[in-house]
Design a protein around this motif. Sequence first.
Motif, PDB file in Angstrom:
ATOM      1  N   ARG A 214      -5.336 -11.910 -10.610  1.00 47.24           N
ATOM      2  CA  ARG A 214      -5.248 -13.367 -10.817  1.00 47.24           C
ATOM      3  C   ARG A 214      -4.659 -13.693 -12.198  1.00 47.24           C
ATOM      4  O   ARG A 214      -3.929 -14.665 -12.366  1.00 47.24           O
ATOM      5  CB  ARG A 214      -6.637 -14.004 -10.630  1.00 47.24           C
ATOM      6  CG  ARG A 214      -7.041 -14.029  -9.146  1.00 47.24           C
ATOM      7  CD  ARG A 214      -8.348 -14.758  -8.899  1.00 47.24           C
ATOM      8  NE  ARG A 214      -9.536 -13.987  -9.225  1.00 47.24           N
ATOM      9  CZ  ARG A 214     -10.082 -13.040  -8.437  1.00 47.24           C
ATOM     10  NH1 ARG A 214      -9.539 -12.738  -7.294  1.00 47.24           N
ATOM     11  NH2 ARG A 214     -11.179 -12.415  -8.816  1.00 47.24           N
ATOM     12  N   ILE A 215      -4.974 -12.849 -13.192  1.00 47.57           N
ATOM     13  CA  ILE A 215      -4.412 -13.027 -14.538  1.00 47.57           C
ATOM     14  C   ILE A 215      -2.896 -12.761 -14.513  1.00 47.57           C
ATOM     15  O   ILE A 215      -2.100 -13.512 -15.091  1.00 47.57           O
ATOM     16  CB  ILE A 215      -5.095 -12.047 -15.532  1.00 47.57           C
ATOM     17  CG1 ILE A 215      -6.587 -12.377 -15.700  1.00 47.57           C
ATOM     18  CG2 ILE A 215      -4.369 -12.040 -16.873  1.00 47.57           C
ATOM     19  CD1 ILE A 215      -6.866 -13.740 -16.247  1.00 47.57           C
ATOM     20  N   ILE A 216      -2.490 -11.695 -13.827  1.00 42.56           N
ATOM     21  CA  ILE A 216      -1.078 -11.303 -13.800  1.00 42.56           C
ATOM     22  C   ILE A 216      -0.229 -12.379 -13.116  1.00 42.56           C
ATOM     23  O   ILE A 216       0.920 -12.617 -13.498  1.00 42.56           O
ATOM     24  CB  ILE A 216      -0.919  -9.934 -13.104  1.00 42.56           C
ATOM     25  CG1 ILE A 216      -1.458  -8.827 -14.016  1.00 42.56           C
ATOM     26  CG2 ILE A 216       0.531  -9.640 -12.723  1.00 42.56           C
ATOM     27  CD1 ILE A 216      -0.715  -8.705 -15.333  1.00 42.56           C
ATOM     28  N   ASP A 217      -0.817 -13.045 -12.148  1.00 37.56           N
ATOM     29  CA  ASP A 217      -0.125 -14.171 -11.511  1.00 37.56           C
ATOM     30  C   ASP A 217       0.212 -15.260 -12.543  1.00 37.56           C
ATOM     31  O   ASP A 217       1.305 -15.820 -12.535  1.00 37.56           O
ATOM     32  CB  ASP A 217      -1.021 -14.783 -10.419  1.00 37.56           C
ATOM     33  CG  ASP A 217      -0.393 -14.631  -9.041  1.00 37.56           C
ATOM     34  OD1 ASP A 217       0.787 -14.232  -8.962  1.00 37.56           O
ATOM     35  OD2 ASP A 217      -1.078 -14.911  -8.043  1.00 37.56           O
ATOM     36  N   ILE A 218      -0.728 -15.536 -13.426  1.00 38.28           N
ATOM     37  CA  ILE A 218      -0.491 -16.530 -14.489  1.00 38.28           C
ATOM     38  C   ILE A 218       0.596 -16.032 -15.443  1.00 38.28           C
ATOM     39  O   ILE A 218       1.500 -16.779 -15.829  1.00 38.28           O
ATOM     40  CB  ILE A 218      -1.799 -16.810 -15.273  1.00 38.28           C
ATOM     41  CG1 ILE A 218      -2.873 -17.380 -14.330  1.00 38.28           C
ATOM     42  CG2 ILE A 218      -1.539 -17.751 -16.445  1.00 38.28           C
ATOM     43  CD1 ILE A 218      -4.249 -17.534 -14.981  1.00 38.28           C
TER      44      ILE A 218
ATOM     45  N   ARG B  58       4.085 -16.300 -13.887  1.00 31.79           N
ATOM     46  CA  ARG B  58       4.622 -17.666 -13.829  1.00 31.79           C
ATOM     47  C   ARG B  58       5.036 -18.198 -15.200  1.00 31.79           C
ATOM     48  O   ARG B  58       5.735 -19.196 -15.292  1.00 31.79           O
ATOM     49  CB  ARG B  58       3.585 -18.621 -13.214  1.00 31.79           C
ATOM     50  CG  ARG B  58       3.407 -18.445 -11.704  1.00 31.79           C
ATOM     51  CD  ARG B  58       2.737 -19.687 -11.094  1.00 31.79           C
ATOM     52  NE  ARG B  58       1.496 -20.035 -11.776  1.00 31.79           N
ATOM     53  CZ  ARG B  58       0.291 -19.552 -11.470  1.00 31.79           C
ATOM     54  NH1 ARG B  58       0.146 -18.714 -10.472  1.00 31.79           N
ATOM     55  NH2 ARG B  58      -0.773 -19.926 -12.148  1.00 31.79           N
ATOM     56  N   SER B  59       4.566 -17.539 -16.287  1.00 32.05           N
ATOM     57  CA  SER B  59       4.878 -18.031 -17.641  1.00 32.05           C
ATOM     58  C   SER B  59       6.357 -17.863 -17.986  1.00 32.05           C
ATOM     59  O   SER B  59       6.874 -18.535 -18.876  1.00 32.05           O
ATOM     60  CB  SER B  59       4.034 -17.295 -18.687  1.00 32.05           C
ATOM     61  OG  SER B  59       4.561 -15.992 -18.906  1.00 32.05           O
ATOM     62  N   GLY B  60       7.012 -16.919 -17.313  1.00 33.55           N
ATOM     63  CA  GLY B  60       8.419 -16.671 -17.615  1.00 33.55           C
ATOM     64  C   GLY B  60       8.643 -15.759 -18.810  1.00 33.55           C
ATOM     65  O   GLY B  60       9.786 -15.379 -19.094  1.00 33.55           O
ATOM     66  N   LEU B  61       7.586 -15.390 -19.525  1.00 31.97           N
ATOM     67  CA  LEU B  61       7.749 -14.461 -20.657  1.00 31.97           C
ATOM     68  C   LEU B  61       7.983 -13.038 -20.130  1.00 31.97           C
ATOM     69  O   LEU B  61       7.428 -12.662 -19.102  1.00 31.97           O
ATOM     70  CB  LEU B  61       6.499 -14.464 -21.546  1.00 31.97           C
ATOM     71  CG  LEU B  61       6.186 -15.747 -22.310  1.00 31.97           C
ATOM     72  CD1 LEU B  61       4.876 -15.593 -23.091  1.00 31.97           C
ATOM     73  CD2 LEU B  61       7.316 -16.107 -23.277  1.00 31.97           C
TER      74      LEU B  61
ATOM     75  N   GLY C  42      -3.683  -2.714 -20.204  1.00 34.70           N
ATOM     76  CA  GLY C  42      -3.521  -4.088 -20.661  1.00 34.70           C
ATOM     77  C   GLY C  42      -2.188  -4.651 -20.215  1.00 34.70           C
ATOM     78  O   GLY C  42      -1.450  -4.023 -19.440  1.00 34.70           O
ATOM     79  N   THR C  43      -1.901  -5.843 -20.699  1.00 38.66           N
ATOM     80  CA  THR C  43      -0.643  -6.507 -20.399  1.00 38.66           C
ATOM     81  C   THR C  43       0.099  -6.716 -21.707  1.00 38.66           C
ATOM     82  O   THR C  43      -0.487  -7.173 -22.689  1.00 38.66           O
ATOM     83  CB  THR C  43      -0.911  -7.878 -19.733  1.00 38.66           C
ATOM     84  OG1 THR C  43      -1.729  -7.680 -18.580  1.00 38.66           O
ATOM     85  CG2 THR C  43       0.380  -8.551 -19.325  1.00 38.66           C
ATOM     86  N   ILE C  44       1.381  -6.346 -21.731  1.00 40.59           N
ATOM     87  CA  ILE C  44       2.199  -6.504 -22.932  1.00 40.59           C
ATOM     88  C   ILE C  44       3.179  -7.644 -22.685  1.00 40.59           C
ATOM     89  O   ILE C  44       3.876  -7.655 -21.671  1.00 40.59           O
ATOM     90  CB  ILE C  44       2.973  -5.200 -23.235  1.00 40.59           C
ATOM     91  CG1 ILE C  44       1.995  -4.025 -23.387  1.00 40.59           C
ATOM     92  CG2 ILE C  44       3.829  -5.360 -24.495  1.00 40.59           C
ATOM     93  CD1 ILE C  44       2.674  -2.652 -23.471  1.00 40.59           C
ATOM     94  N   VAL C  45       3.215  -8.629 -23.585  1.00 41.37           N
ATOM     95  CA  VAL C  45       4.163  -9.739 -23.471  1.00 41.37           C
ATOM     96  C   VAL C  45       4.949  -9.867 -24.779  1.00 41.37           C
ATOM     97  O   VAL C  45       4.516  -9.412 -25.831  1.00 41.37           O
ATOM     98  CB  VAL C  45       3.465 -11.098 -23.187  1.00 41.37           C
ATOM     99  CG1 VAL C  45       2.782 -11.079 -21.821  1.00 41.37           C
ATOM    100  CG2 VAL C  45       2.467 -11.456 -24.272  1.00 41.37           C
ATOM    101  N   GLU C  46       6.104 -10.489 -24.676  1.00 41.06           N
ATOM    102  CA  GLU C  46       6.913 -10.727 -25.874  1.00 41.06           C
ATOM    103  C   GLU C  46       7.273 -12.204 -25.944  1.00 41.06           C
ATOM    104  O   GLU C  46       7.644 -12.807 -24.929  1.00 41.06           O
ATOM    105  CB  GLU C  46       8.195  -9.883 -25.837  1.00 41.06           C
ATOM    106  CG  GLU C  46       8.998  -9.973 -27.139  1.00 41.06           C
ATOM    107  CD  GLU C  46      10.135  -8.949 -27.197  1.00 41.06           C
ATOM    108  OE1 GLU C  46      10.567  -8.471 -26.135  1.00 41.06           O
ATOM    109  OE2 GLU C  46      10.587  -8.626 -28.320  1.00 41.06           O
ATOM    110  N   GLY C  47       7.158 -12.803 -27.144  1.00 40.92           N
ATOM    111  CA  GLY C  47       7.514 -14.211 -27.289  1.00 40.92           C
ATOM    112  C   GLY C  47       7.076 -14.742 -28.635  1.00 40.92           C
ATOM    113  O   GLY C  47       6.618 -13.985 -29.497  1.00 40.92           O
TER     114      GLY C  47
END
Lengths: 101, 101, 101, 101
Positions: free
Chosen positions: B22-26, B29-32, B40-45
């Motif tokens: 459910r978290i990964i769905d969010i 959708r963020s587009g990042l 864990g989840t790695i994001v860049e922005g």
Amino acid sequence: MIVEFSIVPIGKGEELAGPVARIIDIVDRSGLPYQLTSMGTIVEGEWDDVFGLIKECHRRMRQEAGRVSTHITIDDREHARGRIQGKVEDVEKTLGRQLKK
Amino acid sequence: MIVEFSIVPIGKGEELAGPVARIIDIVDRSGLPYQLTSMGTIVEGEWDDVFGLIKECHRRMRQEAGRVSTHITIDDREHARGRIQGKVEDVEKTLGRQLKK
Amino acid sequence: MIVEFSIVPIGKGEELAGPVARIIDIVDRSGLPYQLTSMGTIVEGEWDDVFGLIKECHRRMRQEAGRVSTHITIDDREHARGRIQGKVEDVEKTLGRQLKK
Amino acid sequence: MIVEFSIVPIGKGEELAGPVARIIDIVDRSGLPYQLTSMGTIVEGEWDDVFGLIKECHRRMRQEAGRVSTHITIDDREHARGRIQGKVEDVEKTLGRQLKK
């Protein structure tokens, strides 16, 4: 919620007491309850207050260093307040004795 | 900046694939740009985009659990972009070989 | 158990690909399953094997730098094996689609 | 070196003071200098002593829970001793005032 954070400049020398002191000055002025430990700073507050503060501290450190490594840990429990001391006291109560401070 | 985060519900059972999905769905959708790993989840922005996203994910998890433990690690380096893959490729270049993905 | 770790030299410059490559060489020779990400190295194994490896990597970095900051996260679940890929696949199964690698 | 660790059972209820107290009993008997904070336990010692202790604490928690999440942060600086209090005192000296304990 209770949040511990540490902000470390990479590549600016081993001695960190100066940079950390400048961060603590910002934390102190925020008015949020906090505790400085040897491994980080613990603050208590709502999400926007806490992360507004950490953003300001992180940016301050980035003015001093081209690369900054920041670690944040959140313990967010419903209805929990006054937990910087409270959590330690709960453990002491369970143990039946006080711990060194 | 690159940010790794993990959000764990405390006291809601050992099996976490459902809440994490459910978290990964969010995140998706963020587009990042992001990568899901086993830890864990790695994001860049930029700060506001990344922390707006993590706040939304953390709140979503708090709807499922009365206590949530979240860990966040930031690597913020001046002028660094495209680093989720780029950092691994730099190490591979130094090693002179590709690593398993 | 699955363990993510990152080892950062403090005060030795911003560029870390060289030091990280020397660490990855040690990890690779250990024979443990591993994955390098932009934020750390994930390995799977028993406690003594994993921490023997992390100790060797940490010591190697301390030869290069007088101060080293190391972060370790353990996810230890009974009977769990093959989880570096398995955990991501479980989330993909729940989502009903594959994620970018 | 100084090491902060926290050991959290997943899926065993929100209330952690009991499990944490049983861990602190083990830490206390180890004879290593330590401090309990609201976010973790800080110990100081050599690698083998510190990680022998954390292994014992982690295993104790795994007897209570089928899944355990442990976070460890190491600050390892050459010739540094007595730093659980010393690091905080260095920041206070730089600030020119004492912080709340």
